[in-house]
Design a protein around this motif. Sequence first.
Motif, mmCIF file in Angstrom:
data_model
loop_
_atom_site.group_PDB
_atom_site.id
_atom_site.type_symbol
_atom_site.label_atom_id
_atom_site.label_comp_id
_atom_site.label_asym_id
_atom_site.label_seq_id
_atom_site.Cartn_x
_atom_site.Cartn_y
_atom_site.Cartn_z
ATOM 1 N N ARG A 131 0.888 -1.079 0.052
ATOM 2 C CA ARG A 131 0.073 -0.015 0.073
ATOM 3 C C ARG A 131 0.815 1.061 -0.026
ATOM 4 O O ARG A 131 0.679 2.166 -0.649
ATOM 5 N N GLU A 132 2.067 1.301 0.675
ATOM 6 C CA GLU A 132 2.800 2.412 0.952
ATOM 7 C C GLU A 132 3.532 2.462 -0.377
ATOM 8 O O GLU A 132 3.676 3.711 -1.059
ATOM 9 N N LEU A 133 3.984 1.492 -1.037
ATOM 10 C CA LEU A 133 4.508 1.809 -2.331
ATOM 11 C C LEU A 133 3.526 2.373 -3.390
ATOM 12 O O LEU A 133 3.897 3.184 -4.424
ATOM 13 N N CYS A 134 2.522 1.597 -3.534
ATOM 14 C CA CYS A 134 1.402 2.076 -4.424
ATOM 15 C C CYS A 134 1.062 3.616 -4.195
ATOM 16 O O CYS A 134 0.714 4.370 -5.134
ATOM 17 N N GLN A 135 0.566 3.804 -2.972
ATOM 18 C CA GLN A 135 0.452 5.198 -2.642
ATOM 19 C C GLN A 135 1.442 6.378 -3.188
ATOM 20 O O GLN A 135 1.214 7.589 -3.423
ATOM 21 N N ARG A 136 2.672 6.037 -2.945
ATOM 22 C CA ARG A 136 3.834 6.952 -3.577
ATOM 23 C C ARG A 136 3.847 7.010 -4.976
ATOM 24 O O ARG A 136 4.049 7.913 -5.319
ATOM 25 N N ASN A 137 3.728 5.709 -5.813
ATOM 26 C CA ASN A 137 3.879 5.705 -7.008
ATOM 27 C C ASN A 137 2.575 5.993 -7.929
ATOM 28 O O ASN A 137 2.792 6.268 -9.076
ATOM 29 N N THR A 138 1.607 5.299 -7.453
ATOM 30 C CA THR A 138 0.096 5.357 -8.180
ATOM 31 C C THR A 138 -0.843 5.919 -7.458
ATOM 32 O O THR A 138 -1.943 5.104 -7.414
ATOM 33 N N PRO A 139 -0.618 7.011 -6.661
ATOM 34 C CA PRO A 139 -1.872 7.637 -5.813
ATOM 35 C C PRO A 139 -3.189 7.800 -6.695
ATOM 36 O O PRO A 139 -4.138 7.665 -5.878
ATOM 37 N N THR A 140 -3.388 7.824 -7.886
ATOM 38 C CA THR A 140 -4.435 8.156 -8.619
ATOM 39 C C THR A 140 -5.366 6.744 -8.783
ATOM 40 O O THR A 140 -6.401 6.726 -9.416
ATOM 41 N N ASN A 141 -4.499 5.698 -8.568
ATOM 42 C CA ASN A 141 -5.166 4.263 -8.682
ATOM 43 C C ASN A 141 -5.361 3.602 -7.462
ATOM 44 O O ASN A 141 -5.978 2.376 -7.618
ATOM 45 N N MET A 142 -5.484 4.311 -6.623
ATOM 46 C CA MET A 142 -5.530 3.574 -5.353
ATOM 47 C C MET A 142 -7.042 2.812 -5.000
ATOM 48 O O MET A 142 -7.374 1.808 -4.174
ATOM 49 N N ASN A 143 -8.018 3.473 -5.819
ATOM 50 C CA ASN A 143 -9.469 2.776 -5.567
ATOM 51 C C ASN A 143 -9.154 1.298 -6.141
ATOM 52 O O ASN A 143 -10.309 0.580 -5.853
ATOM 53 N N ALA A 144 -8.468 1.074 -6.941
ATOM 54 C CA ALA A 144 -8.246 -0.615 -7.523
ATOM 55 C C ALA A 144 -7.196 -1.258 -6.344
ATOM 56 O O ALA A 144 -7.211 -2.513 -6.729
ATOM 57 N N PHE A 145 -6.667 -0.852 -5.462
ATOM 58 C CA PHE A 145 -5.674 -1.687 -4.650
ATOM 59 C C PHE A 145 -6.242 -2.653 -4.122
ATOM 60 O O PHE A 145 -5.628 -3.899 -4.185
ATOM 61 N N ASP A 146 -7.385 -2.520 -3.182
ATOM 62 C CA ASP A 146 -7.934 -3.810 -2.592
ATOM 63 C C ASP A 146 -8.373 -4.894 -3.438
ATOM 64 O O ASP A 146 -8.023 -6.173 -3.025
ATOM 65 N N GLY A 147 -8.888 -4.698 -4.704
ATOM 66 C CA GLY A 147 -9.170 -5.759 -5.537
ATOM 67 C C GLY A 147 -7.881 -6.409 -6.277
ATOM 68 O O GLY A 147 -7.864 -7.643 -6.413
#
Length: 83
Positions: A50-66
């Motif tokens: 989550r930390e990596l994705c928030q740093r590198n792809t913050p606009t796509n976090m709505n797809a993170f849980d899936g």
Amino acid sequence: MLRENPRVCLSYACKPRREEYEFTAEYESTVVFGSAIELINKDEKTDALRELCQRNTPTNMNAFDGAIEQSLAHTAVWKSKAI
């Protein structure tokens, strides 16, 4: 490979500065020696990803849980510890 030999050497370079008419660049860098530790706990792996994705792809976090639900079981996550 890391399970057999967890020793690592990591290098990081950032803030490159280039002059328009030169063939060199200036940058800040560091090299760290340490060991790699595999994260096995589901919550630790998820938090690190989550930390990596928030740093590198913050606009796509709505797809993170899936994505985590689909991929976490076959995703290896490692952290490094400096020595």
